[in-house]
Motif scaffolding. Structure first.
Motif, PDB file in Angstrom:
ATOM      1  N   ILE A 155      23.208  -8.951   5.727  1.00 42.75           N
ATOM      2  CA  ILE A 155      22.173  -8.795   6.740  1.00 42.75           C
ATOM      3  C   ILE A 155      22.883  -8.681   8.085  1.00 42.75           C
ATOM      4  CG2 ILE A 155      20.087  -9.778   7.751  1.00 42.75           C
ATOM      5  CD1 ILE A 155      19.882  -9.353   4.692  1.00 42.75           C
ATOM      6  N   VAL A 156      22.601  -7.602   8.820  1.00 42.03           N
ATOM      7  CA  VAL A 156      23.267  -7.343  10.095  1.00 42.03           C
ATOM      8  C   VAL A 156      22.236  -7.445  11.220  1.00 42.03           C
ATOM      9  CG1 VAL A 156      24.620  -5.693  11.440  1.00 42.03           C
ATOM     10  CG2 VAL A 156      24.868  -5.775   8.944  1.00 42.03           C
ATOM     11  N   SER A 157      22.482  -8.347  12.171  1.00 40.38           N
ATOM     12  CA  SER A 157      21.591  -8.508  13.312  1.00 40.38           C
ATOM     13  C   SER A 157      21.929  -7.479  14.387  1.00 40.38           C
ATOM     14  CB  SER A 157      21.733  -9.917  13.897  1.00 40.38           C
ATOM     15  OG  SER A 157      20.992 -10.009  15.099  1.00 40.38           O
ATOM     16  N   HIS A 158      20.876  -6.877  14.944  1.00 44.36           N
ATOM     17  CA  HIS A 158      21.018  -5.960  16.076  1.00 44.36           C
ATOM     18  C   HIS A 158      20.265  -6.517  17.284  1.00 44.36           C
ATOM     19  CE1 HIS A 158      22.940  -2.908  13.643  1.00 44.36           C
ATOM     20  NE2 HIS A 158      21.976  -3.018  12.763  1.00 44.36           N
ATOM     21  N   GLY A 159      20.220  -7.842  17.397  1.00 46.76           N
ATOM     22  CA  GLY A 159      19.520  -8.483  18.505  1.00 46.76           C
ATOM     23  C   GLY A 159      18.045  -8.149  18.486  1.00 46.76           C
ATOM     24  N   ASP A 160      17.505  -7.740  19.626  1.00 48.14           N
ATOM     25  CA  ASP A 160      16.082  -7.424  19.729  1.00 48.14           C
ATOM     26  C   ASP A 160      15.669  -6.214  18.896  1.00 48.14           C
ATOM     27  OD1 ASP A 160      15.724  -9.563  21.424  1.00 48.14           O
ATOM     28  OD2 ASP A 160      15.856  -8.346  23.255  1.00 48.14           O
ATOM     29  N   ALA A 161      16.618  -5.388  18.485  1.00 45.50           N
ATOM     30  CA  ALA A 161      16.304  -4.199  17.689  1.00 45.50           C
ATOM     31  C   ALA A 161      16.043  -4.548  16.222  1.00 45.50           C
ATOM     32  CB  ALA A 161      17.432  -3.178  17.781  1.00 45.50           C
ATOM     33  N   GLY A 162      16.322  -5.788  15.807  1.00 42.75           N
ATOM     34  CA  GLY A 162      16.023  -6.193  14.439  1.00 42.75           C
ATOM     35  C   GLY A 162      17.249  -6.360  13.570  1.00 42.75           C
ATOM     36  N   TYR A 163      17.064  -6.110  12.284  1.00 50.43           N
ATOM     37  CA  TYR A 163      18.105  -6.342  11.276  1.00 50.43           C
ATOM     38  C   TYR A 163      18.241  -5.146  10.350  1.00 50.43           C
ATOM     39  CZ  TYR A 163      17.820 -11.271  12.568  1.00 50.43           C
ATOM     40  OH  TYR A 163      17.842 -12.454  13.258  1.00 50.43           O
ATOM     41  N   ASP A 164      19.459  -4.948   9.856  1.00 51.50           N
ATOM     42  CA  ASP A 164      19.715  -4.026   8.747  1.00 51.50           C
ATOM     43  C   ASP A 164      19.984  -4.873   7.514  1.00 51.50           C
ATOM     44  OD1 ASP A 164      19.530  -1.766  10.309  1.00 51.50           O
ATOM     45  OD2 ASP A 164      21.675  -1.372  10.368  1.00 51.50           O
ATOM     46  N   ASP A 184       0.794  -1.221   0.000  1.00 55.16           N
ATOM     47  CA  ASP A 184       0.000   0.000   0.000  1.00 55.16           C
ATOM     48  C   ASP A 184       0.829   1.275   0.000  1.00 55.16           C
ATOM     49  OD1 ASP A 184      -2.300  -1.531   0.061  1.00 55.16           O
ATOM     50  OD2 ASP A 184      -2.429  -1.499   2.240  1.00 55.16           O
ATOM     51  N   THR A 185       2.137   1.163   0.110  1.00 57.17           N
ATOM     52  CA  THR A 185       2.957   2.357   0.228  1.00 57.17           C
ATOM     53  C   THR A 185       4.350   2.111  -0.341  1.00 57.17           C
ATOM     54  OG1 THR A 185       3.960   3.910   1.777  1.00 57.17           O
ATOM     55  CG2 THR A 185       3.558   1.699   2.594  1.00 57.17           C
ATOM     56  N   LYS A 186       4.989   3.154  -0.745  1.00 51.48           N
ATOM     57  CA  LYS A 186       6.351   3.059  -1.277  1.00 51.48           C
ATOM     58  C   LYS A 186       7.389   2.881  -0.177  1.00 51.48           C
ATOM     59  CE  LYS A 186       5.290   5.700  -5.361  1.00 51.48           C
ATOM     60  NZ  LYS A 186       5.527   6.889  -6.158  1.00 51.48           N
ATOM     61  N   ARG A 187       6.979   2.946   1.085  1.00 52.97           N
ATOM     62  CA  ARG A 187       7.930   2.812   2.195  1.00 52.97           C
ATOM     63  C   ARG A 187       8.110   1.373   2.668  1.00 52.97           C
ATOM     64  NH1 ARG A 187       5.395   7.376   5.911  1.00 52.97           N
ATOM     65  NH2 ARG A 187       3.873   5.712   5.894  1.00 52.97           N
ATOM     66  N   MET A 188       7.368   0.409   2.100  1.00 51.33           N
ATOM     67  CA  MET A 188       7.403  -0.954   2.622  1.00 51.33           C
ATOM     68  C   MET A 188       8.758  -1.633   2.439  1.00 51.33           C
ATOM     69  SD  MET A 188       5.837  -3.648   0.098  1.00 51.33           S
ATOM     70  CE  MET A 188       7.334  -4.488  -0.282  1.00 51.33           C
ATOM     71  N   VAL A 189       9.191  -2.338   3.497  1.00 45.69           N
ATOM     72  CA  VAL A 189      10.440  -3.099   3.509  1.00 45.69           C
ATOM     73  C   VAL A 189      10.205  -4.346   4.354  1.00 45.69           C
ATOM     74  CG1 VAL A 189      12.890  -3.080   4.108  1.00 45.69           C
ATOM     75  CG2 VAL A 189      11.786  -0.954   3.406  1.00 45.69           C
ATOM     76  N   VAL A 190      10.545  -5.531   3.815  1.00 44.78           N
ATOM     77  CA  VAL A 190      10.357  -6.770   4.562  1.00 44.78           C
ATOM     78  C   VAL A 190      11.484  -7.758   4.246  1.00 44.78           C
ATOM     79  CG1 VAL A 190       8.798  -7.852   2.885  1.00 44.78           C
ATOM     80  CG2 VAL A 190       8.668  -8.507   5.276  1.00 44.78           C
ATOM     81  N   LEU A 191      11.911  -8.478   5.286  1.00 47.85           N
ATOM     82  CA  LEU A 191      13.001  -9.449   5.202  1.00 47.85           C
ATOM     83  C   LEU A 191      12.497 -10.792   5.706  1.00 47.85           C
ATOM     84  CD1 LEU A 191      16.106 -10.198   5.035  1.00 47.85           C
ATOM     85  CD2 LEU A 191      16.229  -9.400   7.420  1.00 47.85           C
ATOM     86  N   THR A 192      12.750 -11.862   4.941  1.00 47.74           N
ATOM     87  CA  THR A 192      12.468 -13.226   5.398  1.00 47.74           C
ATOM     88  C   THR A 192      13.776 -14.012   5.321  1.00 47.74           C
ATOM     89  OG1 THR A 192      11.929 -14.208   3.240  1.00 47.74           O
ATOM     90  CG2 THR A 192      10.132 -13.074   4.425  1.00 47.74           C
ATOM     91  N   GLY A 193      13.738 -15.276   5.646  1.00 50.27           N
ATOM     92  CA  GLY A 193      14.939 -16.098   5.598  1.00 50.27           C
ATOM     93  C   GLY A 193      15.462 -16.335   4.197  1.00 50.27           C
ATOM     94  N   ASP A 194      14.633 -16.078   3.168  1.00 54.25           N
ATOM     95  CA  ASP A 194      15.018 -16.320   1.773  1.00 54.25           C
ATOM     96  C   ASP A 194      14.926 -15.115   0.856  1.00 54.25           C
ATOM     97  OD1 ASP A 194      15.633 -19.089   1.864  1.00 54.25           O
ATOM     98  OD2 ASP A 194      13.504 -19.531   1.985  1.00 54.25           O
ATOM     99  N   THR A 195      14.337 -14.011   1.328  1.00 51.72           N
ATOM    100  CA  THR A 195      14.115 -12.871   0.440  1.00 51.72           C
ATOM    101  C   THR A 195      14.228 -11.546   1.189  1.00 51.72           C
ATOM    102  OG1 THR A 195      11.732 -12.829   0.852  1.00 51.72           O
ATOM    103  CG2 THR A 195      12.490 -14.156  -1.021  1.00 51.72           C
ATOM    104  N   PHE A 196      14.469 -10.506   0.406  1.00 53.15           N
ATOM    105  CA  PHE A 196      14.370  -9.127   0.877  1.00 53.15           C
ATOM    106  C   PHE A 196      13.518  -8.403  -0.141  1.00 53.15           C
ATOM    107  CE2 PHE A 196      15.847  -4.757   0.264  1.00 53.15           C
ATOM    108  CZ  PHE A 196      15.419  -4.227   1.477  1.00 53.15           C
ATOM    109  N   THR A 197      12.526  -7.619   0.334  1.00 59.47           N
ATOM    110  CA  THR A 197      11.656  -6.888  -0.569  1.00 59.47           C
ATOM    111  C   THR A 197      11.448  -5.480  -0.057  1.00 59.47           C
ATOM    112  OG1 THR A 197      10.468  -8.931  -1.068  1.00 59.47           O
ATOM    113  CG2 THR A 197       9.421  -6.881  -1.737  1.00 59.47           C
ATOM    114  N   ALA A 198      11.713  -4.509  -0.915  1.00 60.35           N
ATOM    115  CA  ALA A 198      11.328  -3.124  -0.677  1.00 60.35           C
ATOM    116  C   ALA A 198      10.401  -2.761  -1.838  1.00 60.35           C
ATOM    117  CB  ALA A 198      12.555  -2.221  -0.632  1.00 60.35           C
ATOM    118  N   TYR A 199       9.840  -1.583  -1.828  1.00 60.51           N
ATOM    119  CA  TYR A 199       8.824  -1.238  -2.821  1.00 60.51           C
ATOM    120  C   TYR A 199       9.322  -1.430  -4.260  1.00 60.51           C
ATOM    121  CZ  TYR A 199       4.975   1.177  -5.050  1.00 60.51           C
ATOM    122  OH  TYR A 199       3.900   1.491  -5.833  1.00 60.51           O
TER     123      TYR A 199
END
Length: 134
Positions: A100-109, A48-63
């Motif tokens: 992919i960089v893990s930041h623990g509970d803060a998530g991933y870059d 729904d927006t150009k800001r979407m970003v999602v990471l899974t174990g096999d893919t990375f998707t931004a708008y």
């Protein structure tokens, strides 16, 4: 007591759908990680927006950008380097690795060298209703 054919079919069907919701991927994520819009996309399939970003174990998707992961090249201290095929607006992105960089509970870059960096991406909620209230 004999089992009727219909009951046996139900047992077999139920056993077939008992697989985990998210299969093991290139990197060991137990769920999807993203921003509010990316999690909405992950749970509904609607961007729904150009800001979407999602990471899974096999893919990375931004708008306008997407990557399919291949082999894990290296992993050290929560930094994963992965062979990937990436494109933006339908055109290949030069290079064949994503970090992919893990930041623990803060998530991933997510880092595509010379192209972009996204994050931190937090763990997506399990239900769409929770995404809408973030």
């Amino acid at each position: 007591m004999p089992i009727r054919g219909g009951a046996a079919a139900i047992v077999l069907f139920a056993a077939g759908i008992a697989a985990p919701a998210l299969a093991e991927g290139t990197i060991p994520l137990d769920w999807a990680f993203g921003n509010k819009e990316g999690c909405h996309f992950y749970l509904t399939g609607k961007a729904d927006t150009k800001r979407m970003v999602v990471l899974t174990g096999d893919t990375f998707t931004a708008y306008t950008t997407g990557c399919d992961f291949g082999d894990l090249v290296s992993e050290a201290d929560g930094v994963f380097t992965i062979e990937a095929v990436c494109s933006s607006l339908g055109r290949p992105i030069p290079g064949d690795e994503i970090v992919i960089v893990s930041h623990g509970d803060a998530g991933y870059d997510v880092v595509l060298k010379d192209f972009g960096r996204w994050g931190p991406l937090g763990r997506c909620p399990d239900k769409e209703e929770q995404v809408l209230t973030l």
